[in-house]
Design a protein around this motif. Structure first.
Motif, PDB file in Angstrom:
ATOM      1  N   ILE A  78      31.760  79.804  30.938  1.00 45.43           N
ATOM      2  CA  ILE A  78      30.553  80.151  31.201  1.00 45.43           C
ATOM      3  C   ILE A  78      30.214  79.294  32.526  1.00 45.43           C
ATOM      4  O   ILE A  78      29.344  79.914  33.297  1.00 45.43           O
ATOM      5  CB  ILE A  78      29.396  79.753  30.102  1.00 45.43           C
ATOM      6  CG1 ILE A  78      29.643  80.875  28.982  1.00 45.43           C
ATOM      7  CG2 ILE A  78      28.136  80.034  30.480  1.00 45.43           C
ATOM      8  CD1 ILE A  78      29.055  80.260  27.796  1.00 45.43           C
ATOM      9  N   GLN A  82      28.914  81.146  36.205  1.00 46.94           N
ATOM     10  CA  GLN A  82      27.541  80.916  36.476  1.00 46.94           C
ATOM     11  C   GLN A  82      27.497  80.511  38.091  1.00 46.94           C
ATOM     12  O   GLN A  82      26.575  80.185  38.608  1.00 46.94           O
ATOM     13  CB  GLN A  82      26.730  79.973  35.700  1.00 46.94           C
ATOM     14  CG  GLN A  82      26.134  80.743  34.412  1.00 46.94           C
ATOM     15  CD  GLN A  82      25.614  79.723  33.392  1.00 46.94           C
ATOM     16  OE1 GLN A  82      25.786  78.484  33.384  1.00 46.94           O
ATOM     17  NE2 GLN A  82      24.868  80.255  32.425  1.00 46.94           N
ATOM     18  N   SER A  84      27.666  80.650  41.925  1.00 47.09           N
ATOM     19  CA  SER A  84      27.183  81.775  43.049  1.00 47.09           C
ATOM     20  C   SER A  84      28.668  82.201  43.383  1.00 47.09           C
ATOM     21  O   SER A  84      29.640  81.403  43.727  1.00 47.09           O
ATOM     22  CB  SER A  84      26.444  81.111  43.968  1.00 47.09           C
ATOM     23  OG  SER A  84      27.088  80.017  44.676  1.00 47.09           O
ATOM     24  N   ALA A 107      25.611  85.061  29.315  1.00 53.20           N
ATOM     25  CA  ALA A 107      25.539  84.768  30.574  1.00 53.20           C
ATOM     26  C   ALA A 107      25.392  86.007  31.518  1.00 53.20           C
ATOM     27  O   ALA A 107      24.694  86.073  32.739  1.00 53.20           O
ATOM     28  CB  ALA A 107      26.794  83.765  30.963  1.00 53.20           C
ATOM     29  N   LYS A 108      26.174  86.997  31.199  1.00 51.83           N
ATOM     30  CA  LYS A 108      25.881  88.149  32.026  1.00 51.83           C
ATOM     31  C   LYS A 108      24.519  88.784  32.142  1.00 51.83           C
ATOM     32  O   LYS A 108      24.076  89.192  33.096  1.00 51.83           O
ATOM     33  CB  LYS A 108      26.897  89.463  31.593  1.00 51.83           C
ATOM     34  CG  LYS A 108      26.965  90.581  32.148  1.00 51.83           C
ATOM     35  CD  LYS A 108      27.852  91.671  31.427  1.00 51.83           C
ATOM     36  CE  LYS A 108      27.950  92.840  32.005  1.00 51.83           C
ATOM     37  NZ  LYS A 108      28.414  93.017  33.636  1.00 51.83           N
ATOM     38  N   GLU A 110      21.992  87.135  31.732  1.00 49.53           N
ATOM     39  CA  GLU A 110      21.182  86.259  32.657  1.00 49.53           C
ATOM     40  C   GLU A 110      21.486  86.224  34.014  1.00 49.53           C
ATOM     41  O   GLU A 110      20.627  85.401  34.884  1.00 49.53           O
ATOM     42  CB  GLU A 110      21.200  84.780  31.973  1.00 49.53           C
ATOM     43  CG  GLU A 110      20.614  84.542  30.670  1.00 49.53           C
ATOM     44  CD  GLU A 110      21.051  83.196  30.013  1.00 49.53           C
ATOM     45  OE1 GLU A 110      21.806  82.536  30.686  1.00 49.53           O
ATOM     46  OE2 GLU A 110      20.558  83.038  28.898  1.00 49.53           O
ATOM     47  N   ALA A 112      24.836  86.388  35.540  1.00 46.48           N
ATOM     48  CA  ALA A 112      26.261  86.105  36.099  1.00 46.48           C
ATOM     49  C   ALA A 112      27.143  87.347  36.332  1.00 46.48           C
ATOM     50  O   ALA A 112      26.839  88.328  35.220  1.00 46.48           O
ATOM     51  CB  ALA A 112      27.061  85.197  34.906  1.00 46.48           C
TER      52      ALA A 112
END
Length: 372
Positions: A78, A82, A84, A107-108, A110, A112
């Motif tokens: 994760i 995350q 960049s 995470a996706k 949010e 990512a």
């Protein structure tokens, strides 16, 4: 279809079950461990457990690669996802595996860029198509899937694709079995050996089980008659006082393994000194890392991952399930707080997980109104 229908013959299955019953010694019980999660699903999908005599008990082993992955490694993935400019790729069953800070799917959600792929080559294709982005593949699996990762990395190196890397979580089958056998609490009479792993490593690596621990092991296929025949072969060994490695799955598994696959693995990977297993703790030389020759593709070296050990949730008993200490339904959150839709532990997420098998096909399925 050849090698499918003939291994699902119900009449032959009942006949085999009768022969298994005839091998049971009066007053004796037998505890057999199916190492591979694929066998667990076959056992409950086809009702193999219901054909066996009460004296024969099947317990589950650490043969599900998603299940044995500790939460800390999910957190590492994760953290990279995350970053960049990173496209993070993984197999579908990894998306919902919970870490300490949520899952890759969360995470996706949010923001990512997490993408499901069907093979590491798919991830390499994404890297070719997005030369301005960094593409990371979350590699996971026993020796079964490690060759495909190795071949992909070899191709990335040959083509000079600089924006591709791999977070390697490949594990090996022999060290955890040895760790289980060294546990004084484990009382196993024999092993149903993993067919998929053995198609790569062969049967020879398992000879330490009869030679060092006096337990028989039979490498098994995954159809119902495969599993029943393997159980019959184990009980026949025990009845005659033999203790060997036998290969029921000879139509797929060569005794010496797949030489070319082993060669490419040896080129690309090296053994880790230590690796943490869910429920089993740290086991030396039980996992693979990228070799120095492929260091440029190693996501662990490219990114600053947390690398923090994370304890499982107190309610989760996946560790005990993976060691064969309890059955999934004995976990206090099984089927209530922990379901495939809202999993707490990995054994409920993976399509090879024992908890997922019990939930879908197990003895309590009908009580929940599930059609089996």
């Amino acid at each position: 279809m050849r090698f499918v229908e003939e291994f699902r013959d119900a009449e032959l299955g009942r006949a085999l079950a009768g022969e298994i019953s005839s091998l049971v010694e009066p007053g004796r019980t037998y505890k057999l461990m199916e190492v591979c999660g694929g066998h667990t699903h076959s056992i409950y999908r086809y009702g193999i457990d219901g054909l066996l005599p009460d004296a024969v008990e099947l317990v589950h082993g650490p043969g599900c690669p998603v299940c044995v992955l500790p939460m800390g490694r999910i957190d590492d993935g994760i953290a990279i996802a995350q970053e960049s400019n990173v496209i993070f790729t993984c197999f579908g069953d990894m998306l919902r595996v919970p870490g300490s800070r949520g899952s890759l799917l969360e995470a996706k959600a949010e923001g990512a860029d997490v993408r499901m792929v069907y093979s590491p080559l798919d991830a390499l294709t994404i890297a070719r198509q997005n030369p301005e982005r960094e593409v990371v593949f979350f590699a996971i699996g026993f020796e079964t899937t490690a060759p495909s990762t190795a071949l992909t990395l070899r191709r990335a190196k040959a083509e000079g694709i600089p924006n591709f890397s791999c977070l390697c979580n490949h594990v090996t089958i022999v060290p955890p079995l040895r760790a289980l056998l060294d546990s004084p609490a484990l009382a196993i009479d024999g092993f149903i050996g993993p067919g998929h792993v053995s198609s790569i490593v062969g049967a020879r690596p398992f000879q330490f089980i009869p030679s060092d621990y006096s337990r028989p092991l039979v490498i098994s296929g995954f159809e119902p008659l495969d599993v029943l025949q393997s159980i019959h072969m184990i009980l026949a060994q025990l009845a005659s006082g033999r203790c060997e490695v036998e290969n029921q799955y000879a139509r797929v598994v060569p005794w010496e393994g797949n030489r070319r696959a082993l060669e490419v693995m040896a080129e690309v990977f090296e053994l880790r000194a230590h690796f943490e297993w869910r429920g089993l703790g740290f086991i030396s030389q039980s996992a693979l890392a990228l070799s120095d020759a492929y260091a440029e593709f190693d996501a662990e070296r490219r990114y600053g991952i947390p690398g923090v050990r994370v304890a499982d949730p107190k309610a989760c008993q996946c560790g005990e399930v993976l060691k064969g200490a309890i059955k999934p339904w004995e976990c206090k959150v099984f089927g209530t707080a922990c379901t495939p839709e809202r999993p707490i532990g990995t054994c409920m997420v993976s399509p090879e997980g024992a908890c997922a098998a019990y939930y879908t096909y197990g003895r309590y399925a009908r009580e929940r109104g599930v059609t089996v």
